[in-house]
Design a protein around this motif. Structure first.
Motif, mmCIF file in Angstrom:
data_model
loop_
_atom_site.group_PDB
_atom_site.id
_atom_site.type_symbol
_atom_site.label_atom_id
_atom_site.label_comp_id
_atom_site.label_asym_id
_atom_site.label_seq_id
_atom_site.Cartn_x
_atom_site.Cartn_y
_atom_site.Cartn_z
ATOM 1 N N LYS A 162 -1.308 15.951 -1.641
ATOM 2 C CA LYS A 162 -0.870 14.614 -2.019
ATOM 3 C C LYS A 162 -0.947 14.465 -3.536
ATOM 4 C CE LYS A 162 -2.020 12.128 2.209
ATOM 5 N NZ LYS A 162 -2.803 10.997 2.795
ATOM 6 N N ALA A 163 0.048 13.805 -4.107
ATOM 7 C CA ALA A 163 0.076 13.599 -5.550
ATOM 8 C C ALA A 163 -0.934 12.523 -5.948
ATOM 9 C CB ALA A 163 1.468 13.187 -6.005
ATOM 10 N N ASP A 164 -1.537 12.708 -7.093
ATOM 11 C CA ASP A 164 -2.449 11.726 -7.667
ATOM 12 C C ASP A 164 -1.815 11.229 -8.965
ATOM 13 O OD1 ASP A 164 -4.573 10.143 -8.345
ATOM 14 O OD2 ASP A 164 -5.851 11.797 -9.037
ATOM 15 N N GLY A 169 0.812 -1.209 0.000
ATOM 16 C CA GLY A 169 0.000 0.000 0.000
ATOM 17 C C GLY A 169 0.847 1.261 0.000
ATOM 18 N N LYS A 170 1.941 1.233 0.752
ATOM 19 C CA LYS A 170 2.857 2.382 0.774
ATOM 20 C C LYS A 170 3.517 2.576 -0.594
ATOM 21 C CE LYS A 170 4.008 2.041 5.704
ATOM 22 N NZ LYS A 170 5.096 1.814 6.700
ATOM 23 N N ILE A 171 3.887 1.458 -1.217
ATOM 24 C CA ILE A 171 4.508 1.528 -2.546
ATOM 25 C C ILE A 171 3.521 2.078 -3.565
ATOM 26 C CG2 ILE A 171 5.451 0.140 -4.440
ATOM 27 C CD1 ILE A 171 6.555 -1.780 -2.289
ATOM 28 N N ALA A 172 2.271 1.600 -3.482
ATOM 29 C CA ALA A 172 1.261 1.938 -4.480
ATOM 30 C C ALA A 172 0.921 3.425 -4.496
ATOM 31 C CB ALA A 172 0.000 1.120 -4.245
ATOM 32 N N ARG A 173 1.212 4.128 -3.410
ATOM 33 C CA ARG A 173 0.917 5.562 -3.360
ATOM 34 C C ARG A 173 1.913 6.382 -4.161
ATOM 35 N NH1 ARG A 173 -0.470 4.371 2.193
ATOM 36 N NH2 ARG A 173 1.563 5.055 2.957
ATOM 37 N N ASN A 174 3.024 5.780 -4.530
ATOM 38 C CA ASN A 174 4.073 6.500 -5.246
ATOM 39 C C ASN A 174 3.934 6.316 -6.753
ATOM 40 O OD1 ASN A 174 5.351 7.403 -2.799
ATOM 41 N ND2 ASN A 174 6.095 5.309 -2.535
ATOM 42 N N SER A 175 4.780 6.985 -7.495
ATOM 43 C CA SER A 175 4.733 6.915 -8.958
ATOM 44 C C SER A 175 5.228 5.564 -9.457
ATOM 45 C CB SER A 175 5.595 8.023 -9.564
ATOM 46 O OG SER A 175 5.837 7.780 -10.935
ATOM 47 N N SER A 176 4.357 4.818 -10.119
ATOM 48 C CA SER A 176 4.762 3.519 -10.662
ATOM 49 C C SER A 176 5.788 3.684 -11.771
ATOM 50 C CB SER A 176 3.535 2.757 -11.176
ATOM 51 O OG SER A 176 2.847 3.506 -12.158
ATOM 52 N N GLU A 185 3.030 15.892 -12.099
ATOM 53 C CA GLU A 185 2.063 15.796 -11.004
ATOM 54 C C GLU A 185 2.770 15.790 -9.655
ATOM 55 O OE1 GLU A 185 -1.172 15.118 -8.430
ATOM 56 O OE2 GLU A 185 -0.934 16.131 -10.355
ATOM 57 N N GLY A 186 3.849 15.027 -9.538
ATOM 58 C CA GLY A 186 4.556 14.924 -8.266
ATOM 59 C C GLY A 186 5.133 16.241 -7.798
#
Length: 260
Positions: free
Chosen positions: A254-256, A198-205, A244-245
């Motif tokens: 928070k970035a989307d 979940g923590k990873i998924a919040r960042n830019s893939s 976006e970031g």
């Protein structure tokens, strides 16, 4: 897609791949390796999958090794073909996935099982996990990348001893060696992996994919990891995720991320 030897599920951006051969302690045979390749590829190609978790069914084994009955009568030529095809189809393939992949190591991870876990980007183990590469006790050596990845992860001397003795280490020793990142109870293994995912998924893939490529370059002959890092760093500047970031940071929100 329906599989014979594995199960897959998806929720909240996480694909979980479960090796499901409990009567064989989830041992890897050719069919399972092929199905795992297909499942990893499908998850990696799915833009909605932000993290992949791989585990074994039950509490006894992640993967207790390869299915020895399939290659007990092989000669040198067939053995080399087996290792080459397996590395290309699954183990090297997993290591180079652009989607972060976590091994949730429950129970025994021996031989090909430990090699699969080591091919993942990092590992979380249950407290009852046991890990080792016992191939020399069968008159052969690890053939799915074990002689290469284990020294990278725990150092040459420790890897030499573990492979030469055909011994096993428990979860706490694996944590001490740096072979796994975390140890938790069997009940909390998947929830812990999902929390990290979940923590990873919040960042830019997109950025994570670039980081994977740059980190892996450090361990590949003929590649300059620093140059790969420079290239990947620069390429990030042309992505919508970078825009976006940085915009979100400056606007204190928070970035989307779009994953592009």
């Amino acid at each position: 897609m329906n599989y014979e030897n594995i199960l897959t599920s998806f929720q909240n951006g996480i694909t979980i791949i479960t090796i499901n051969r409990p009567t064989k302690l989830n041992a890897l045979n050719k069919a399972t390796i092929k199905e795992l390749h297909e499942a990893f590829k499908s998850a990696n190609d799915d833009i909605n999958t932000k993290v992949i978790i791989v585990t074994g069914s039950g509490e006894k084994a992640f993967v207790a090794g390869a299915d020895i009955s399939e290659f007990a009568d092989y000669d040198s030529k067939k053995g080399k073909k087996l290792a080459k095809k397996g590395q290309e189809l699954l183990f090297n393939f997993v290591e180079n996935l652009s989607t972060p992949t976590i091994a949730a190591v429950n129970g025994f991870a021996l031989g090909g099982g430990l090699e699969l876990a080591m091919a993942c980007h990092f590992r979380v183990a249950s407290s009852n996990a046991k890990m080792g590469l016992p191939e020399v006790s069968l008159g052969v050596i690890p053939g799915y990348g074990g002689t290469q990845r284990l020294p990278q992860l725990i150092g040459k001397g420790r890897a030499m001893e573990l492979i030469m003795t055909a011994g096993m280490i428990d979860a706490n020793q694996a944590l001490n060696y740096g072979l796994v990142n975390h140890v938790t109870t069997p009940e909390e293994l998947l929830p812990q992996c999902e929390k990290i995912a979940g923590k990873i998924a919040r960042n830019s893939s997109v950025a994570i994919s670039a980081a994977i490529k740059a980190i892996n370059a450090n361990f590949k002959d003929g590649l300059d990891g620093f140059e790969v890092e420079i290239s990947e760093f620069g390429d990030c500047f042309d992505t919508p995720d970078f825009t976006e970031g940085t915009t979100a940071f400056l606007q204190k929100r928070k970035a989307d991320f779009l994953g592009r």
